[in-house]
Enzyme design. Structure first.
Site, PDB file in Angstrom:
ATOM      1  N   CYS A   1      52.702 -38.860  31.218  1.00  0.00           N
ATOM      2  CA  CYS A   1      51.962 -40.115  31.332  1.00  0.00           C
ATOM      3  C   CYS A   1      51.016 -40.282  30.154  1.00  0.00           C
ATOM      4  O   CYS A   1      50.544 -39.315  29.573  1.00  0.00           O
ATOM      5  CB  CYS A   1      51.181 -40.218  32.635  1.00  0.00           C
ATOM      6  SG  CYS A   1      52.162 -40.009  34.119  1.00  0.00           S
TER       7      CYS A   1
ATOM      8  N   ARG B   1      55.276 -38.284  25.330  1.00  0.00           N
ATOM      9  CA  ARG B   1      54.887 -37.548  26.532  1.00  0.00           C
ATOM     10  C   ARG B   1      55.877 -37.765  27.672  1.00  0.00           C
ATOM     11  O   ARG B   1      55.886 -37.013  28.641  1.00  0.00           O
ATOM     12  CB  ARG B   1      53.477 -37.970  26.966  1.00  0.00           C
ATOM     13  CG  ARG B   1      52.408 -37.582  25.960  1.00  0.00           C
ATOM     14  CD  ARG B   1      51.065 -38.180  26.333  1.00  0.00           C
ATOM     15  NE  ARG B   1      50.528 -37.596  27.537  1.00  0.00           N
ATOM     16  CZ  ARG B   1      49.743 -36.522  27.577  1.00  0.00           C
ATOM     17  NH1 ARG B   1      49.452 -35.892  26.461  1.00  0.00           N
ATOM     18  NH2 ARG B   1      49.263 -36.079  28.712  1.00  0.00           N
TER      19      ARG B   1
ATOM     20  N   TRP C   1      54.971 -41.618  34.352  1.00  0.00           N
ATOM     21  CA  TRP C   1      56.085 -40.741  34.663  1.00  0.00           C
ATOM     22  C   TRP C   1      56.083 -40.571  36.173  1.00  0.00           C
ATOM     23  O   TRP C   1      55.144 -40.020  36.744  1.00  0.00           O
ATOM     24  CB  TRP C   1      55.895 -39.403  33.958  1.00  0.00           C
ATOM     25  CG  TRP C   1      57.092 -38.504  33.929  1.00  0.00           C
ATOM     26  CD1 TRP C   1      58.191 -38.629  33.145  1.00  0.00           C
ATOM     27  CD2 TRP C   1      57.288 -37.314  34.697  1.00  0.00           C
ATOM     28  NE1 TRP C   1      59.063 -37.591  33.373  1.00  0.00           N
ATOM     29  CE2 TRP C   1      58.539 -36.769  34.322  1.00  0.00           C
ATOM     30  CE3 TRP C   1      56.535 -36.646  35.661  1.00  0.00           C
ATOM     31  CZ2 TRP C   1      59.047 -35.602  34.888  1.00  0.00           C
ATOM     32  CZ3 TRP C   1      57.048 -35.481  36.226  1.00  0.00           C
ATOM     33  CH2 TRP C   1      58.288 -34.972  35.840  1.00  0.00           C
TER      34      TRP C   1
ATOM     35  N   ASN D   1      46.614 -40.195  35.771  1.00  0.00           N
ATOM     36  CA  ASN D   1      47.573 -39.120  35.540  1.00  0.00           C
ATOM     37  C   ASN D   1      47.290 -38.019  36.547  1.00  0.00           C
ATOM     38  O   ASN D   1      46.122 -37.710  36.819  1.00  0.00           O
ATOM     39  CB  ASN D   1      47.436 -38.539  34.127  1.00  0.00           C
ATOM     40  CG  ASN D   1      47.891 -39.500  33.065  1.00  0.00           C
ATOM     41  OD1 ASN D   1      48.458 -40.553  33.350  1.00  0.00           O
ATOM     42  ND2 ASN D   1      47.639 -39.150  31.805  1.00  0.00           N
ATOM     43  N   GLY D   2      48.324 -37.393  37.082  1.00  0.00           N
ATOM     44  CA  GLY D   2      48.127 -36.314  38.037  1.00  0.00           C
ATOM     45  C   GLY D   2      48.672 -36.664  39.404  1.00  0.00           C
ATOM     46  O   GLY D   2      49.433 -37.615  39.582  1.00  0.00           O
TER      47      GLY D   2
ATOM     48  N   GLU E   1      66.127 -19.708  24.382  1.00  0.00           N
ATOM     49  CA  GLU E   1      65.538 -20.896  23.766  1.00  0.00           C
ATOM     50  C   GLU E   1      66.618 -21.802  23.179  1.00  0.00           C
ATOM     51  O   GLU E   1      66.524 -23.030  23.274  1.00  0.00           O
ATOM     52  CB  GLU E   1      64.541 -20.476  22.682  1.00  0.00           C
ATOM     53  CG  GLU E   1      63.933 -21.610  21.876  1.00  0.00           C
ATOM     54  CD  GLU E   1      63.107 -22.599  22.705  1.00  0.00           C
ATOM     55  OE1 GLU E   1      62.773 -23.671  22.167  1.00  0.00           O
ATOM     56  OE2 GLU E   1      62.816 -22.306  23.883  1.00  0.00           O
TER      57      GLU E   1
ATOM     58  N   LYS F   1      67.156 -25.700  24.306  1.00  0.00           N
ATOM     59  CA  LYS F   1      67.157 -26.828  23.384  1.00  0.00           C
ATOM     60  C   LYS F   1      68.385 -27.707  23.620  1.00  0.00           C
ATOM     61  O   LYS F   1      68.290 -28.931  23.631  1.00  0.00           O
ATOM     62  CB  LYS F   1      67.144 -26.335  21.924  1.00  0.00           C
ATOM     63  CG  LYS F   1      65.823 -25.802  21.436  1.00  0.00           C
ATOM     64  CD  LYS F   1      64.788 -26.854  21.187  1.00  0.00           C
ATOM     65  CE  LYS F   1      63.663 -26.942  22.116  1.00  0.00           C
ATOM     66  NZ  LYS F   1      63.121 -25.984  22.940  1.00  0.00           N
TER      67      LYS F   1
ATOM     68  N   GLU G   1      68.164 -29.569  27.054  1.00  0.00           N
ATOM     69  CA  GLU G   1      67.089 -30.561  27.076  1.00  0.00           C
ATOM     70  C   GLU G   1      67.508 -31.885  26.452  1.00  0.00           C
ATOM     71  O   GLU G   1      67.224 -32.950  26.997  1.00  0.00           O
ATOM     72  CB  GLU G   1      65.866 -30.038  26.301  1.00  0.00           C
ATOM     73  CG  GLU G   1      64.973 -29.096  27.060  1.00  0.00           C
ATOM     74  CD  GLU G   1      63.788 -28.668  26.228  1.00  0.00           C
ATOM     75  OE1 GLU G   1      62.672 -28.653  26.764  1.00  0.00           O
ATOM     76  OE2 GLU G   1      63.960 -28.351  25.035  1.00  0.00           O
TER      77      GLU G   1
ATOM     78  N   HIS H   1      78.734  -8.328  34.050  1.00  0.00           N
ATOM     79  CA  HIS H   1      78.167  -8.460  35.393  1.00  0.00           C
ATOM     80  C   HIS H   1      78.175  -9.905  35.880  1.00  0.00           C
ATOM     81  O   HIS H   1      77.292 -10.315  36.632  1.00  0.00           O
ATOM     82  CB  HIS H   1      76.747  -7.889  35.418  1.00  0.00           C
ATOM     83  CG  HIS H   1      76.687  -6.453  35.025  1.00  0.00           C
ATOM     84  ND1 HIS H   1      77.040  -5.423  35.870  1.00  0.00           N
ATOM     85  CD2 HIS H   1      76.356  -5.862  33.851  1.00  0.00           C
ATOM     86  CE1 HIS H   1      76.911  -4.264  35.246  1.00  0.00           C
ATOM     87  NE2 HIS H   1      76.491  -4.513  34.013  1.00  0.00           N
TER      88      HIS H   1
ATOM     89  N   LYS I   1      56.320 -34.316  27.709  1.00  0.00           N
ATOM     90  CA  LYS I   1      55.851 -33.378  26.692  1.00  0.00           C
ATOM     91  C   LYS I   1      54.827 -32.405  27.256  1.00  0.00           C
ATOM     92  O   LYS I   1      54.878 -31.213  26.999  1.00  0.00           O
ATOM     93  CB  LYS I   1      55.242 -34.148  25.523  1.00  0.00           C
ATOM     94  CG  LYS I   1      54.793 -33.265  24.355  1.00  0.00           C
ATOM     95  CD  LYS I   1      55.965 -32.547  23.724  1.00  0.00           C
ATOM     96  CE  LYS I   1      55.541 -31.723  22.529  1.00  0.00           C
ATOM     97  NZ  LYS I   1      56.645 -30.885  22.037  1.00  0.00           N
TER      98      LYS I   1
END
Length: 627
Positions: A2, A27, A76, A102-103, A493, A497, A500, A516, A622
């Site tokens: 947000c 964000r 958001w 926000n929150g 990572e 990437k 995402e 395994h 973000k």
């Protein structure tokens, strides 16, 4: 997550706010809105739209708003669908009070039932709407008792009744040219210009107008008027906050000719690694200087263990840092997801150093983990990219990464900067604990100094190859990434990437675990990215390399398509795999800073070929400032 931008001043309000929201798009959001007022108008004018900011801008072109103060928001969705009616700002019954938030308000249902019983009518599915009605009710009751209260007092009283996390911006048509902001959890900053004042949820939103910033702490309330800024706590007691001069150049937050912010930030990594190192090492003595530490060297040296908490990409950096610290300092390191740390009844105390890693410094889960560590008696150190962020203010020391603003949601330069900071911390601890002598320290610092040039070489020479590989593999449904030792977190990572930004399912795995379970996934359609770099001076690295070659043979025997990231000059690997991405030689502990770069490029070019929104991937934000 947000974005909030508010403004009081002589400029046209709407362009300032919309421009600020545009700079906070990174964000993540799914609707947008704005409220504007003036002394000439008894009501606040509100415009909102679902979807991207461009939709709101179209409405504003068709129905312009004018005023002297205002506030905007990109939402958001947490409570309620991403629709126009659920977009911020939200209003009270009279339409004279608006709130952006926000929150998450955890007790909103309880408050909603209470306010509904008092006659309030709700028109949205959000938790935010109840805040506007609560402020209205507080003012109504105060007026009924013959003691009317100003907006800031009503906001204070409302804040005391909210549980959860919130960053608030509140306007009232009855009190023009005033913005009240409050913080408990998500970040809020206040900007001071020449005869103008700003509120925002992050620095880039107002950096084109002012570099003079106040960072609110939890429990702070700020009152912005034409006459200046005042700060109080939630009890109304006046407090002081320090003005911080932001050193970022606003141009750093622009694309600079690159197609996407993410690509720009990938190419900025040599500078980011250099800037994180500058001023912190001596090539003569080999010493490391961490100037933002409140703890002295003796106190740092007394730590008997380290507990690291982080989320997402920062967690992968933490896993990599574990190898660095344990090898160079011989100090045991535990790594936790910050979102899990305080729920597992962790063991910590005065002998354990808490280390928090976060790009924004405002990640809710990481802050909660930090507070748990401190409650258990540990001193904490923060690795963070934002000067003045909450995690750094609450820590006993900070290592700022100096990566500059990172706009792309998928972190790149912040990650390599975090690895750099962790390597410096590992060196420092190794020196303090007598595990590294001067000659060893100087050699490692010299090797670190060569990393930016090696990253530049990879960017220059391997970008075309990664773009070509993207053409071949852009339509794959799944990817597998493999690595051993310190390279395993880089496999994680690399997979993150790709998933995402391209929405391809990708999984990182320790190469030794192939037998395994993952072997069952391998067929002629599965691309497998394997990290097979080696340090010729390190016997342990040579052993891991040989073991990884065995894993590659397992994959190719089952018709898997292998893309190997290997050290330049490795003639053996070329005969085993379909594709090789060669990178410069580097010591085992520093190789991750180089080998992540082609994985970032591969993910980027695949996402571009698939037509994905690289900088703002769906459903992601973000800075995650709620649990």
């Amino acid at each position: 997550m947000c974005g909030i931008v508010g403004y009081i001043g002589p400029k046209k309000v709407v362009p300032v706010i919309v421009e600020g929201l545009r700079r906070l798009e990174y964000r993540g959001y799914d609707s947008a809105g704005i409220a504007v007022g003036s002394a000439k108008c008894s009501q606040l004018q509100v415009s909102r739209a679902s979807g991207k900011l461009a939709n709101l801008e179209q409405i504003l072109r068709e129905h312009p708003l004018e005023g002297t103060f205002g506030i905007g928001h990109t939402r958001w969705a947490t409570h309620g669908r991403p629709t126009e009616e659920n977009a911020h700002p939200h209003r009270d019954c009279t339409g004279r009070i608006v709130v952006v938030h926000n929150g998450i308000v955890e007790n909103y249902l309880e408050l909603k039932r209470e306010l509904a019983a008092q006659g309030h009518k709700f028109v949205t599915e959000t938790d935010t709407e109840i805040i506007a009605h609560l402020i209205e009710q507080i003012q109504k009751e105060a007026e009924g008792e013959g003691e009317p209260v100003a907006l800031e007092e009503a906001v204070r009283r409302a804040a005391q009744r909210l549980t959860g996390a919130f960053a608030l911006g509140v306007l009232s048509a009855a009190e023009p040219d005033k913005i009240v902001a409050a913080r408990l959890g998500p970040p809020v900053i206040i900007g001071q210009g020449e005869g103008e004042y700003f509120v925002a949820s992050d620095v880039p939103g107002i950096l084109h107008h002012t570099r003079d910033i106040y960072f609110l702490a939890d429990g702070d309330l700020a009152i912005l008027t034409r006459n200046g800024i005042a700060f109080t706590d939630f009890d109304g007691k006046p407090i002081e906050r320090t003005l911080t001069r932001i050193q970022w150049d606003p141009i750093q937050a622009e694309k600079g000719g690159y197609k996407h912010f993410m690509l720009k930030e990938i190419w900025e990594q040599p500078r980011a690694v250099t800037d994180t190192t500058l001023g912190r090492v001596s090539l003569d003595s080999g010493k490391v200087f961490l100037g933002e530490m409140e703890m002295g060297d003796e106190e740092l040296a007394r730590a008997q263990s380290i507990n690291i908490a982080a989320c997402g990409t920062s967690w992968h950096a933490a896993l990599t840092g574990k190898y660095m610290i344990e090898r160079l300092a011989r100090l045991p390191v535990d790594v936790d997801y910050a979102s899990e740390y305080r729920y597992r009844d962790p063991i910590a105390g005065p002998d354990a150093l808490g280390l928090l890693i976060t790009q924004s410094g405002e990640t809710a889960d990481t802050l909660a983990a930090q507070r748990e560590m401190k409650a258990l008696g540990s001193k904490t150190v923060a690795i963070c990219n934002v000067v003045g962020a909450m995690v750094a203010r609450e820590a006993h020391g900070a290592i700022y990464t100096h990566a500059g603003p990172e706009i792309g949601v998928a972190s790149t330069k912040a990650f390599t900067s975090q690895l750099t900071a962790l390597f410096l911390l590992a060196l420092k601890l190794g020196q303090l604990r007598g595990r590294l002598d001067q000659a060893q320290s100087v050699e490692l610092i010299e090797e670190l100094g060569r990393i930016p040039t090696k990253i530049e070489e990879v960017l220059r020479t391997r970008s075309p190859q990664c773009e070509e590989l993207a053409r071949e593999f852009a339509h794959a449904r799944d990817f597998l990434y493999l690595g051993r030792g310190i390279h395993f977190p880089i496999a994680l990572e690399g997979a993150l990437k790709l998933k995402e930004i391209s929405y391809i399912h990708a999984e990182g795995y320790p190469a030794g675990e192939m037998k395994h379970g993952p072997n069952a996934l391998i067929d002629e359609t599965l691309p497998v990215v394997v990290l097979t770099t080696r340090d010729h001076t390190d016997p342990a690295s040579k052993l891991r390399y040989e073991k990884t070659l065995s894993n590659i043979r397992e994959v190719t025997a089952r018709s898997g398509r292998v893309i190997a990231v290997a050290t330049e000059g490795d003639s053996l690997i070329a005969g085993l795999v379909e594709h090789v991405i060669s990178i410069p030689q580097a010591p085992e502990l520093l190789a991750p800073l180089i080998e992540i770069v082609p994985l970032q490029l591969l993910a980027y070019y695949i996402a571009v070929r698939r037509g994905c929104d690289v900088d703002q991937p769906r459903n992601l934000a973000k800075s995650v400032t709620v649990e």
